[in-house]
Design a protein around this motif. Sequence first.
Motif, PDB file in Angstrom:
ATOM      1  N   THR A  37       0.816  -1.211   0.000  1.00 36.49           N
ATOM      2  CA  THR A  37       0.000   0.000   0.000  1.00 36.49           C
ATOM      3  C   THR A  37       0.849   1.260   0.000  1.00 36.49           C
ATOM      4  O   THR A  37       0.328   2.353  -0.139  1.00 36.49           O
ATOM      5  CB  THR A  37      -0.933   0.033   1.219  1.00 36.49           C
ATOM      6  OG1 THR A  37      -0.152  -0.057   2.407  1.00 36.49           O
ATOM      7  CG2 THR A  37      -1.921  -1.107   1.165  1.00 36.49           C
ATOM      8  N   HIS A  38       2.148   1.105   0.150  1.00 37.32           N
ATOM      9  CA  HIS A  38       3.057   2.256   0.085  1.00 37.32           C
ATOM     10  C   HIS A  38       3.335   2.546  -1.382  1.00 37.32           C
ATOM     11  O   HIS A  38       4.183   1.944  -2.013  1.00 37.32           O
ATOM     12  CB  HIS A  38       4.358   1.941   0.830  1.00 37.32           C
ATOM     13  CG  HIS A  38       5.352   3.054   0.756  1.00 37.32           C
ATOM     14  ND1 HIS A  38       5.203   4.212   1.472  1.00 37.32           N
ATOM     15  CD2 HIS A  38       6.496   3.191   0.044  1.00 37.32           C
ATOM     16  CE1 HIS A  38       6.220   5.012   1.209  1.00 37.32           C
ATOM     17  NE2 HIS A  38       7.023   4.412   0.341  1.00 37.32           N
ATOM     18  N   ASN A  39       2.547   3.464  -1.946  1.00 31.54           N
ATOM     19  CA  ASN A  39       2.656   3.783  -3.363  1.00 31.54           C
ATOM     20  C   ASN A  39       2.561   5.300  -3.534  1.00 31.54           C
ATOM     21  O   ASN A  39       1.527   5.820  -3.951  1.00 31.54           O
ATOM     22  CB  ASN A  39       1.551   3.070  -4.142  1.00 31.54           C
ATOM     23  CG  ASN A  39       1.751   3.193  -5.631  1.00 31.54           C
ATOM     24  OD1 ASN A  39       2.815   3.608  -6.087  1.00 31.54           O
ATOM     25  ND2 ASN A  39       0.731   2.841  -6.386  1.00 31.54           N
ATOM     26  N   PRO A  40       3.637   6.022  -3.207  1.00 32.51           N
ATOM     27  CA  PRO A  40       3.538   7.486  -3.312  1.00 32.51           C
ATOM     28  C   PRO A  40       3.512   7.938  -4.768  1.00 32.51           C
ATOM     29  O   PRO A  40       4.181   7.374  -5.623  1.00 32.51           O
ATOM     30  CB  PRO A  40       4.817   7.974  -2.626  1.00 32.51           C
ATOM     31  CG  PRO A  40       5.769   6.837  -2.746  1.00 32.51           C
ATOM     32  CD  PRO A  40       4.936   5.584  -2.733  1.00 32.51           C
ATOM     33  N   ASP A  41       2.684   8.915  -5.035  1.00 30.05           N
ATOM     34  CA  ASP A  41       2.673   9.551  -6.345  1.00 30.05           C
ATOM     35  C   ASP A  41       2.531  11.057  -6.144  1.00 30.05           C
ATOM     36  O   ASP A  41       2.502  11.543  -5.023  1.00 30.05           O
ATOM     37  CB  ASP A  41       1.568   8.982  -7.237  1.00 30.05           C
ATOM     38  CG  ASP A  41       0.187   9.177  -6.659  1.00 30.05           C
ATOM     39  OD1 ASP A  41       0.066   9.780  -5.578  1.00 30.05           O
ATOM     40  OD2 ASP A  41      -0.784   8.731  -7.295  1.00 30.05           O
ATOM     41  N   ALA A  42       2.444  11.780  -7.216  1.00 29.65           N
ATOM     42  CA  ALA A  42       2.428  13.248  -7.123  1.00 29.65           C
ATOM     43  C   ALA A  42       1.213  13.759  -6.359  1.00 29.65           C
ATOM     44  O   ALA A  42       1.305  14.732  -5.612  1.00 29.65           O
ATOM     45  CB  ALA A  42       2.464  13.847  -8.521  1.00 29.65           C
ATOM     46  N   ASN A  43       0.053  13.122  -6.529  1.00 30.10           N
ATOM     47  CA  ASN A  43      -1.144  13.576  -5.830  1.00 30.10           C
ATOM     48  C   ASN A  43      -1.056  13.326  -4.330  1.00 30.10           C
ATOM     49  O   ASN A  43      -1.517  14.136  -3.533  1.00 30.10           O
ATOM     50  CB  ASN A  43      -2.389  12.894  -6.383  1.00 30.10           C
ATOM     51  CG  ASN A  43      -2.753  13.435  -7.741  1.00 30.10           C
ATOM     52  OD1 ASN A  43      -2.430  14.578  -8.060  1.00 30.10           O
ATOM     53  ND2 ASN A  43      -3.413  12.616  -8.540  1.00 30.10           N
ATOM     54  N   TYR A  48      -1.801  19.587   0.843  1.00 28.97           N
ATOM     55  CA  TYR A  48      -3.231  19.387   1.065  1.00 28.97           C
ATOM     56  C   TYR A  48      -3.768  20.284   2.164  1.00 28.97           C
ATOM     57  O   TYR A  48      -4.966  20.423   2.325  1.00 28.97           O
ATOM     58  CB  TYR A  48      -3.523  17.928   1.415  1.00 28.97           C
ATOM     59  CG  TYR A  48      -2.818  17.435   2.639  1.00 28.97           C
ATOM     60  CD1 TYR A  48      -3.400  17.538   3.882  1.00 28.97           C
ATOM     61  CD2 TYR A  48      -1.556  16.869   2.555  1.00 28.97           C
ATOM     62  CE1 TYR A  48      -2.749  17.097   5.012  1.00 28.97           C
ATOM     63  CE2 TYR A  48      -0.905  16.422   3.672  1.00 28.97           C
ATOM     64  CZ  TYR A  48      -1.504  16.530   4.897  1.00 28.97           C
ATOM     65  OH  TYR A  48      -0.857  16.093   6.014  1.00 28.97           O
ATOM     66  N   GLU A  49      -2.924  20.919   2.945  1.00 25.08           N
ATOM     67  CA  GLU A  49      -3.423  21.748   4.032  1.00 25.08           C
ATOM     68  C   GLU A  49      -3.831  23.136   3.560  1.00 25.08           C
ATOM     69  O   GLU A  49      -4.865  23.654   3.948  1.00 25.08           O
ATOM     70  CB  GLU A  49      -2.372  21.861   5.122  1.00 25.08           C
ATOM     71  CG  GLU A  49      -2.163  20.563   5.869  1.00 25.08           C
ATOM     72  CD  GLU A  49      -1.110  20.694   6.947  1.00 25.08           C
ATOM     73  OE1 GLU A  49      -0.503  21.770   7.041  1.00 25.08           O
ATOM     74  OE2 GLU A  49      -0.910  19.723   7.679  1.00 25.08           O
ATOM     75  N   CYS A  50      -3.020  23.741   2.708  1.00 25.92           N
ATOM     76  CA  CYS A  50      -3.316  25.108   2.299  1.00 25.92           C
ATOM     77  C   CYS A  50      -4.020  25.167   0.953  1.00 25.92           C
ATOM     78  O   CYS A  50      -4.585  26.190   0.597  1.00 25.92           O
ATOM     79  CB  CYS A  50      -2.045  25.938   2.263  1.00 25.92           C
ATOM     80  SG  CYS A  50      -0.836  25.333   1.102  1.00 25.92           S
ATOM     81  N   GLY A  51      -3.964  24.115   0.165  1.00 18.44           N
ATOM     82  CA  GLY A  51      -4.711  24.073  -1.072  1.00 18.44           C
ATOM     83  C   GLY A  51      -3.957  24.520  -2.295  1.00 18.44           C
ATOM     84  O   GLY A  51      -4.445  24.376  -3.397  1.00 18.44           O
ATOM     85  N   PHE A  52      -2.779  25.094  -2.142  1.00 17.12           N
ATOM     86  CA  PHE A  52      -2.013  25.498  -3.310  1.00 17.12           C
ATOM     87  C   PHE A  52      -0.528  25.274  -3.022  1.00 17.12           C
ATOM     88  O   PHE A  52      -0.106  25.306  -1.880  1.00 17.12           O
ATOM     89  CB  PHE A  52      -2.272  26.961  -3.683  1.00 17.12           C
ATOM     90  CG  PHE A  52      -2.006  27.925  -2.572  1.00 17.12           C
ATOM     91  CD1 PHE A  52      -0.745  28.467  -2.377  1.00 17.12           C
ATOM     92  CD2 PHE A  52      -3.019  28.301  -1.710  1.00 17.12           C
ATOM     93  CE1 PHE A  52      -0.504  29.349  -1.356  1.00 17.12           C
ATOM     94  CE2 PHE A  52      -2.789  29.186  -0.673  1.00 17.12           C
ATOM     95  CZ  PHE A  52      -1.523  29.712  -0.500  1.00 17.12           C
ATOM     96  N   PRO A  53       0.252  25.051  -4.054  1.00 15.06           N
ATOM     97  CA  PRO A  53       1.685  24.824  -3.834  1.00 15.06           C
ATOM     98  C   PRO A  53       2.380  26.081  -3.331  1.00 15.06           C
ATOM     99  O   PRO A  53       1.926  27.199  -3.573  1.00 15.06           O
ATOM    100  CB  PRO A  53       2.214  24.417  -5.209  1.00 15.06           C
ATOM    101  CG  PRO A  53       1.140  24.666  -6.172  1.00 15.06           C
ATOM    102  CD  PRO A  53      -0.134  24.884  -5.436  1.00 15.06           C
ATOM    103  N   ALA A  54       3.467  25.871  -2.646  1.00 15.32           N
ATOM    104  CA  ALA A  54       4.225  27.000  -2.107  1.00 15.32           C
ATOM    105  C   ALA A  54       4.797  27.837  -3.241  1.00 15.32           C
ATOM    106  O   ALA A  54       5.315  27.305  -4.218  1.00 15.32           O
ATOM    107  CB  ALA A  54       5.346  26.496  -1.216  1.00 15.32           C
ATOM    108  N   PHE A  55       4.681  29.146  -3.114  1.00  5.26           N
ATOM    109  CA  PHE A  55       5.171  30.019  -4.166  1.00  5.26           C
ATOM    110  C   PHE A  55       6.422  30.775  -3.747  1.00  5.26           C
ATOM    111  O   PHE A  55       6.970  31.524  -4.509  1.00  5.26           O
ATOM    112  CB  PHE A  55       4.078  31.010  -4.595  1.00  5.26           C
ATOM    113  CG  PHE A  55       3.445  31.740  -3.461  1.00  5.26           C
ATOM    114  CD1 PHE A  55       4.005  32.886  -2.943  1.00  5.26           C
ATOM    115  CD2 PHE A  55       2.283  31.259  -2.898  1.00  5.26           C
ATOM    116  CE1 PHE A  55       3.419  33.554  -1.898  1.00  5.26           C
ATOM    117  CE2 PHE A  55       1.675  31.925  -1.851  1.00  5.26           C
ATOM    118  CZ  PHE A  55       2.256  33.082  -1.349  1.00  5.26           C
TER     119      PHE A  55
END
Length: 124
Positions: A37-43, A48-55
Amino acid sequence: MVDLSQYLPILIFLAIALGLSAAFVFLPMGVSRLTGTHNPDANKLSEYECGFPAFEDSRSQFDVRFYLVAILFIIFDLEAAFLFPWAVSLEFTGWAGWITMMIFLFELIIGFAYAWKVGALEWE
């Protein structure tokens, strides 16, 4: 000679606590790797906490007002934590306890008025 056998129950308790905490941390990770079950992917690895990638750089400085609001929150949270035990024990502490709490509240009110005056509570 000092008899250290009295500390044996404490050492046993600490060893059990350390073993259980390590098991709760590392056992699920090991089981997930073994079961596939350890299958990391980009998603799964996305923010997931702030909703947008760090800029910006994650080590950038915050505005000092953020820290000031956080400190004010902690101060007034502690005030609320002190008010309940004070109210419950007021019949035992009498006038000395009442006067002491009024001095404490007066100091907090002065601090709140100062923070309000300098604009610490204004958010842009």
